[in-house]
Design a protein around this motif. Structure first.
Motif, short mmCIF file in Angstrom:
data_model
loop_
_atom_site.label_atom_id
_atom_site.label_comp_id
_atom_site.label_asym_id
_atom_site.label_seq_id
_atom_site.Cartn_x
_atom_site.Cartn_y
_atom_site.Cartn_z
N ASN A 195 53.13 37.90 46.20
CA ASN A 195 53.51 38.23 44.58
C ASN A 195 53.83 37.92 43.13
O ASN A 195 53.65 36.48 43.14
CB ASN A 195 54.83 38.80 45.10
CG ASN A 195 55.30 39.59 46.07
OD1 ASN A 195 54.33 40.22 46.47
ND2 ASN A 195 55.81 38.77 47.17
N LEU A 196 53.99 38.28 42.17
CA LEU A 196 54.48 37.69 40.79
C LEU A 196 53.05 36.84 40.12
O LEU A 196 52.81 35.72 40.04
CB LEU A 196 55.34 36.89 40.92
CG LEU A 196 56.46 38.20 40.71
CD1 LEU A 196 57.89 37.24 41.25
CD2 LEU A 196 56.48 38.74 39.35
N VAL A 197 51.89 37.29 40.57
CA VAL A 197 50.98 36.53 39.85
C VAL A 197 49.86 36.74 38.87
O VAL A 197 49.68 37.84 38.54
CB VAL A 197 49.39 36.41 40.93
CG1 VAL A 197 48.14 35.27 41.30
CG2 VAL A 197 49.96 34.82 42.00
N GLN A 198 49.69 35.87 37.92
CA GLN A 198 48.91 36.45 36.73
C GLN A 198 47.89 35.61 36.83
O GLN A 198 46.91 34.83 36.75
CB GLN A 198 49.16 35.78 35.86
CG GLN A 198 49.39 35.68 34.18
CD GLN A 198 48.68 37.32 33.74
OE1 GLN A 198 49.06 37.89 34.33
NE2 GLN A 198 47.31 36.43 33.74
N ILE A 199 46.28 36.69 36.47
CA ILE A 199 44.96 36.90 36.80
C ILE A 199 44.54 36.93 35.10
O ILE A 199 44.24 38.62 35.15
CB ILE A 199 44.47 36.81 38.02
CG1 ILE A 199 44.87 36.56 39.32
CG2 ILE A 199 42.44 36.23 38.17
CD1 ILE A 199 44.65 37.63 40.31
N GLY A 200 44.28 36.17 34.87
CA GLY A 200 43.87 36.86 33.40
C GLY A 200 41.91 37.18 32.85
O GLY A 200 41.00 36.82 34.36
N VAL A 260 49.00 31.49 46.01
CA VAL A 260 50.65 31.82 46.38
C VAL A 260 51.31 32.14 45.10
O VAL A 260 50.72 32.07 43.98
CB VAL A 260 50.87 31.33 46.76
CG1 VAL A 260 52.28 31.08 47.27
CG2 VAL A 260 50.24 29.92 48.31
N GLY A 261 52.96 33.20 44.87
CA GLY A 261 53.42 33.44 44.61
C GLY A 261 54.04 32.89 42.98
O GLY A 261 53.42 31.40 42.62
N GLN A 262 53.77 33.46 42.02
CA GLN A 262 54.17 33.10 40.71
C GLN A 262 52.79 31.69 40.21
O GLN A 262 53.37 31.55 38.73
CB GLN A 262 55.22 31.92 40.23
CG GLN A 262 56.74 32.71 41.00
CD GLN A 262 57.57 31.97 40.83
OE1 GLN A 262 57.99 31.07 40.17
NE2 GLN A 262 58.95 32.33 41.26
N VAL A 263 51.75 32.35 40.79
CA VAL A 263 50.38 30.95 40.01
C VAL A 263 49.66 31.68 39.13
O VAL A 263 50.04 33.32 39.05
CB VAL A 263 49.50 30.90 41.10
CG1 VAL A 263 47.75 30.82 40.10
CG2 VAL A 263 49.85 29.77 42.17
N GLY A 264 49.58 31.04 38.23
CA GLY A 264 48.93 31.96 36.98
C GLY A 264 47.22 31.65 36.95
O GLY A 264 47.14 29.74 36.09
N ILE A 265 46.11 31.78 35.96
CA ILE A 265 45.17 31.80 36.06
C ILE A 265 44.79 31.82 35.12
O ILE A 265 44.75 33.25 34.44
CB ILE A 265 44.11 32.19 37.31
CG1 ILE A 265 45.34 31.53 38.72
CG2 ILE A 265 43.04 31.21 37.23
CD1 ILE A 265 44.27 32.50 40.01
N GLY A 294 49.12 26.13 37.73
CA GLY A 294 48.95 26.71 36.44
C GLY A 294 47.29 26.57 36.73
O GLY A 294 46.91 25.39 37.08
N VAL A 295 46.75 26.99 36.76
CA VAL A 295 45.20 27.03 36.38
C VAL A 295 44.58 26.57 34.71
O VAL A 295 44.89 28.50 34.23
CB VAL A 295 44.20 27.58 37.37
CG1 VAL A 295 42.51 27.05 36.74
CG2 VAL A 295 45.20 27.39 38.57
#
Length: 353
Positions: A252-257, A269-274, A291-292
């Motif tokens: 849940n709550l992952v952001q993929i650009g 896993v949750g709340q990762v930002g790529i 964060g990536v």
């Protein structure tokens, strides 16, 4: 108010049947014909429940559990269990327990129709040009746009929106309130409620009068057997596709650009930002709240610890963590050194007094 039961028990399996299906050793089974119909934690299990033990922190709960059957990790095979409780031994108790849960509660594996009906609702809005194979379920107030193609056995849950031209494979589960656009999905894809997939990414160029928005003309390609958690967002590509590889699982709550390419069998896993244009090769695992940075590559099978920031390329098979992320051994060494320096400083301050 009566207690709600959302996953009712079925006929279950006998202890002997469970052991055989899981391929694990029976250490102590006083009643191999006892029928197990549910799963529960050590402290809440009853005589009809299966539970597991693989952590000494819960040894006191093992001693008092009322479970009918417990799966013990091999390293704890000699642990005593209460009288009348069957003991099964598995190399990985957690894996065996997960497999048993799938057998006992198959309906809990994927989203089910909110309305409880497997049909195409008269209250859904479906463009005449959309092509639906037999066996598709579309719930009330879902919107299916022009040119959409949906494979057999797929569920489109209530209030989901499927944008023009999207293609969805067979046996997929598109949860309630999902918005899907500019996307191609393979078979057996699960999008949990609230997923936003295919919207334009965050792209602006500074100009003489302010920020100028850049066009995002790519797609999102999600391959077979991908599962994406609630309220995750996946931006479409800017000038090439955003890709999520086969068998990848996203929390849940992952952001993929935009333009991100994620390989096969990755775990995020949750709340990762790529950030945009990053590449995750096959089998990468990223812990929560990490964060990536954009345009970096994380090599095949690499693992990133939770709450880390990846600012450069990570070699295949590496284990990194920290801010900025670095090899785990270096990270631990730095933390140990800093802790030692702080201890010495505190000691010196006391002696000065």
């Amino acid at each position: 108010m009566a207690a709600a039961v959302f996953f009712p028990r079925g006929d279950g399996r006998t202890i002997a049947e469970l052991a055989e299906a899981l391929g694990i050793e029976v250490r102590n089974a006083p009643q191999t014909g006892r029928r197990i119909t549910g799963i529960a934690s050590l402290d809440e299990a009853g005589p009809d429940d299966l539970t597991f033990f693989d952590n000494v922190r819960y040894a006191d709960q093992l001693e008092t559990t009322r479970a009918g059957c417990v799966i013990l990790a091999t390293r704890y095979a000699s642990k005593p269990v209460p009288e009348g409780c069957a003991a099964l031994v598995a190399k990985r108790a957690d894996l065996a327990f997960a497999q048993a849960g799938r057998m006992l509660y198959p309906s809990a594996l994927e989203p089910v129709p909110v309305s409880g009906r497997q049909a195409i609702s008269e209250k859904a809005s479906i463009d005449p040009s959309a092509r639906l194979e037999d066996g598709v379920t579309i719930e009330p107030f879902a919107v299916v746009g022009p040119g959409v193609e949906i494979g057999s056995g797929t569920l489109i849950a209530a209030n989901a929106t499927i944008g023009a031209g999207c293609r969805i494979g067979r046996d997929c589960r598109i949860g309630a309130n999902v918005s899907l656009s500019h996307a191609l999905l393979g078979n057996r894809v699960i999008l949990h409620p609230g997923v936003r997939c295919g919207q334009d990414g965050f792209g602006y160029v500074a100009g003489p009068t302010g920020l100028m928005k850049t066009v995002q003309i790519g797609r999102v390609v999600i391959q077979d057997d991908v599962e994406i958690g609630a309220n995750t967002t996946i931006d479409r590509g800017a000038n090439r596709d955003t890709v999520v590889g086969e068998g990848t699982k996203i929390d849940n709550l992952v952001q993929i650009g935009h333009n991100v390419v994620i390989g096969r069998s990755c775990v995020i896993v949750g709340q990762v930002g790529i950030s945009g244009s990053a590449v995750l090769e096959d089998g990468v695992m990223i812990g929560g709240q990490s964060g990536v940075k954009g345009h970096v590559t994380i090599g095949r099978g690499a693992q990133i610890a939770a709450v880390s920031t990846v600012q450069g390329d990570v070699p295949p098979g590496a284990r990194w963590g920290g801010m900025p992320a670095k090899p785990v051994k270096d990270w631990f060494r730095e933390m140990t050194t800093l802790a030692e320096l702080a201890r010495k400083r505190r000691s010196a301050g006391k002696s000065d007094e």
